[in-house]
Design a protein around this motif. Structure first.
Motif, short mmCIF file in Angstrom:
data_model
loop_
_atom_site.label_atom_id
_atom_site.label_comp_id
_atom_site.label_asym_id
_atom_site.label_seq_id
_atom_site.Cartn_x
_atom_site.Cartn_y
_atom_site.Cartn_z
N LYS A 1 -54.92 -83.33 5.30
CA LYS A 1 -56.23 -83.21 4.68
C LYS A 1 -56.88 -84.58 4.47
O LYS A 1 -58.04 -84.66 4.07
N ASP A 2 -56.16 -85.62 4.79
CA ASP A 2 -56.61 -86.99 4.51
C ASP A 2 -57.35 -87.53 5.73
O ASP A 2 -56.74 -88.04 6.69
N HIS B 1 -56.07 -84.33 -9.48
CA HIS B 1 -55.25 -85.34 -10.17
C HIS B 1 -56.10 -86.61 -10.26
O HIS B 1 -56.03 -87.47 -9.39
N GLU C 1 -52.80 -73.74 0.57
CA GLU C 1 -52.35 -74.86 -0.25
C GLU C 1 -53.50 -75.84 -0.52
O GLU C 1 -53.65 -76.34 -1.64
N CYS C 2 -54.32 -76.08 0.50
CA CYS C 2 -55.48 -76.96 0.29
C CYS C 2 -56.46 -76.35 -0.71
O CYS C 2 -57.03 -77.05 -1.55
N ARG C 3 -56.64 -75.05 -0.61
CA ARG C 3 -57.60 -74.36 -1.50
C ARG C 3 -57.13 -74.42 -2.95
O ARG C 3 -57.94 -74.54 -3.88
N ASP C 4 -55.82 -74.33 -3.17
CA ASP C 4 -55.29 -74.20 -4.53
C ASP C 4 -54.83 -75.52 -5.15
O ASP C 4 -54.24 -75.52 -6.23
N LEU C 5 -55.09 -76.64 -4.48
CA LEU C 5 -54.63 -77.92 -5.01
C LEU C 5 -55.31 -78.25 -6.34
O LEU C 5 -56.54 -78.26 -6.44
N ASP D 1 -56.50 -89.39 -7.19
CA ASP D 1 -57.43 -88.87 -6.19
C ASP D 1 -58.55 -89.85 -5.84
O ASP D 1 -59.46 -89.51 -5.09
N TYR E 1 -52.25 -90.20 -2.23
CA TYR E 1 -51.66 -88.96 -2.74
C TYR E 1 -52.10 -87.71 -1.96
O TYR E 1 -51.39 -86.71 -1.98
N ASN E 2 -53.21 -87.76 -1.28
CA ASN E 2 -53.74 -86.57 -0.60
C ASN E 2 -52.76 -86.08 0.47
O ASN E 2 -52.01 -86.87 1.06
N LEU E 3 -52.77 -84.77 0.71
CA LEU E 3 -51.96 -84.23 1.80
C LEU E 3 -52.33 -84.91 3.11
O LEU E 3 -53.51 -85.11 3.40
#
Length: 294
Positions: free
Chosen positions: A39-40, A24, A17-21, A28, A34-36
């Motif tokens: 991952k933030d 925005h 999911e992180c790879r395919d984000l 961003d 907004y970041n997961l």
């Protein structure tokens, strides 16, 4: 269809999911929420997230050691300041060439203490060779730095065995020694969790001369065993002369600060062979039944 025949997971992994984000741009930027969450980095490093970071420091070494097949460890404590015989002799040579008497005196002190480096290295060699031969999953674990820690990892490396290094972030950066198995070289922020990992898999603890850090590790181990928070396991102190000068156990007994039985929580040893002789009959260090000779 068997469960193992399912070709893919029902949901994407966090890594996928992180790879395919998709980007925005409107959300961003710096300070955006907004970041997961996982991952933030700015969110994970907030003071309020300390409990999560502590959990991560507990889980990462646990999971990775499991993946590497590390079931039990022999932990080696000791000073980062004790040099190998070669390094100590090199310091003396340089000091004498320069006519530096103070430097030469320090180097001679290093030479005298270097025997502990050599004994730690030799002990790790003996223990690693025996554990590999017996087919068990016991490996050497150290604090991952220089000195006695390096000697322990080095001895295991020289015998072709894995070893663990539990490094800690310090004001003066502690660099991991080059002998740790890379997949088992960890770095901690929290001293408490690092010490917990020292004990979680330990079947024995071998303590060489050291300073505040070594004493902290030793006394926490003794306290946990004394108070039965941890199951008993052998604790070996290398160098009776050093330890009896440093810790007056007789005074503690005479004044009622500890029970006489507490003096049996540890044993003094002088050589690698003597230390291994006290440990080799421990159940965790015996050959597994499947590997035993008929």
């Amino acid at each position: 269809m068997k469960p193992t025949d399912v070709p893919t997971r029902n949901f994407p992994t966090a890594k996928e999911e992180c790879r395919d984000l998709p980007p925005h741009p409107d959300y961003d930027g710096p300070g955006a929420a907004y970041n997961l969450a996982f991952k933030d980095e700015s969110f994970l490093l907030r003071q309020d997230m300390r409990a999560v970071r502590m959990q991560l420091e507990l889980m990462k070494p646990e999971l990775l050691q499991n993946e590497q097949g590390v079931k039990s460890t022999i932990v080696i404590f000791g000073s980062a300041r004790i040099l190998s015989a070669e390094a100590a002799q090199a310091l003396l040579t340089v000091a004498e060439d320069r006519g530096d008497e103070a430097g030469a005196a320090r180097a001679r002190r290093h030479i005298a203490m270097s025997r502990y480096y050599e004994e730690a290295r030799r002990f790790a060699q003996i223990a690693t060779a025996a554990c590999v031969e017996r087919g068990n999953h016991v490996v050497i674990a150290t604090g991952g730095g220089p000195g006695i820690m390096e000697a322990g990892n080095r001895g295991a490396y020289e015998m072709g065995g894995k070893s663990v290094g539990l490094n800690i972030v310090l004001p003066h950066e502690q660099y991991p020694n080059p002998y740790i198995t890379p997949e088992l070289c960890f770095r901690f922020h929290y001293f408490g969790l690092r010490k917990m990992h020292f004990l979680m898999r330990a079947v024995a603890l071998v303590c060489f001369p050291g300073g505040f850090g070594t004493l902290d590790e030793l006394f926490e181990t003794l306290t946990l065993i004394q108070t039965r928070k941890s199951r008993p396991r052998p604790i070996l102190l290398f160098g009776r002369e050093f330890w009896t000068k440093l810790i007056n156990i007789e005074l503690l007994i005479e004044t009622g600060m500890v029970n006489p039985a507490d003096a049996q929580l540890f044993h003094y040893v002088e050589t690698a062979e003597e230390a291994w002789g006290l440990l080799e009959s421990q159940p965790e260090l015996a050959a597994p039944a499947s590997a035993a000779t008929p």
